[in-house]
Write a protein that holds these residues in place. Structure first.
Motif, PDB file in Angstrom:
ATOM      1  N   ILE A   1       0.875  -1.218   0.011  1.00  0.00           N
ATOM      2  CA  ILE A   1       0.041   0.041  -0.154  1.00  0.00           C
ATOM      3  C   ILE A   1       0.841   1.318   0.128  1.00  0.00           C
ATOM      4  O   ILE A   1       2.109   1.286   0.468  1.00  0.00           O
ATOM      5  N   THR A   2       0.266   2.286  -0.269  1.00  0.00           N
ATOM      6  CA  THR A   2       0.733   3.510  -0.259  1.00  0.00           C
ATOM      7  C   THR A   2       1.349   4.059   1.246  1.00  0.00           C
ATOM      8  O   THR A   2       0.612   3.813   2.159  1.00  0.00           O
ATOM      9  N   SER A   3       2.770   4.439   1.357  1.00  0.00           N
ATOM     10  CA  SER A   3       3.075   4.853   2.578  1.00  0.00           C
ATOM     11  C   SER A   3       3.832   6.004   2.511  1.00  0.00           C
ATOM     12  O   SER A   3       4.373   6.391   1.755  1.00  0.00           O
ATOM     13  N   GLU A   4       3.602   6.836   3.603  1.00  0.00           N
ATOM     14  CA  GLU A   4       4.292   8.189   3.822  1.00  0.00           C
ATOM     15  C   GLU A   4       4.765   8.930   2.796  1.00  0.00           C
ATOM     16  O   GLU A   4       5.727   8.842   2.094  1.00  0.00           O
ATOM     17  N   VAL A   5       3.669   9.958   2.311  1.00  0.00           N
ATOM     18  CA  VAL A   5       3.956  10.771   1.001  1.00  0.00           C
ATOM     19  C   VAL A   5       4.325  11.970   2.027  1.00  0.00           C
ATOM     20  O   VAL A   5       3.731  12.530   2.776  1.00  0.00           O
ATOM     21  N   PHE A   6       5.551  12.605   1.508  1.00  0.00           N
ATOM     22  CA  PHE A   6       6.159  13.677   2.180  1.00  0.00           C
ATOM     23  C   PHE A   6       5.741  14.757   1.223  1.00  0.00           C
ATOM     24  O   PHE A   6       6.284  14.969  -0.050  1.00  0.00           O
TER      25      PHE A   6
END
Length: 142
Positions: A5-10
């Motif tokens: 899954i998508t994780s930690e978008v900065f």
């Protein structure tokens, strides 16, 4: 990306995450409720090693899989964008519903965060009021 899954978008800075994770909830509306991260096996592919694109295929872990989710991630270093193109396939012929679960983490915190879909601009929006470097900050991203 972690665990399929998508994780930690900065954003807007490389040291401050504004999203902890994002995944789908899969349900048949009565007895089946799965979290994409926990209920699927994950396979990653890249069409071109030089492209800022990759595909994650998440297939139901059951002995006879019920569904498959294919997420293609595309980024553009010139724009503030993470584009996710999702394809859902029922493998057993049954009908399922998908719900997006975004865990906003505005300015790296979890207090007072919200996420919603902006149908007018076709964008996932997040907002939160956080204390960042000693100052109260309101952050909105899309």
């Amino acid at each position: 990306m972690a665990n399929g899954i998508t994780s930690e978008v900065f954003y807007p800075r490389l040291d401050i995450p504004n999203m902890q994770d994002m995944q789908y909830i899969i349900t048949d509306g009565s007895s089946l409720v799965d979290l994409e991260r926990d209920a699927t096996n994950h396979e990653i592919s890249t069409p071109d090693e030089k492209a800022l694109e990759y595909t994650v295929t998440n297939t139901d872990k059951r002995a006879t899989p019920k569904y498959k989710i294919t997420n293609t991630y595309i980024t553009d270093p010139s724009r503030d964008t993470l584009l996710v193109r999702t394809r859902f396939q029922s493998l057993d012929g049954n009908s399922y519903q998908l719900y997006l679960l975004e865990n906003a983490s505005m300015a790296g915190g979890g207090a007072n965060d919200n996420a919603w879909w902006d149908g007018t601009n076709f964008a996932l929006m997040s907002s939160g009021t956080e204390t960042l470097f000693g100052s109260s900050t309101t952050v909105v991203s899309r």
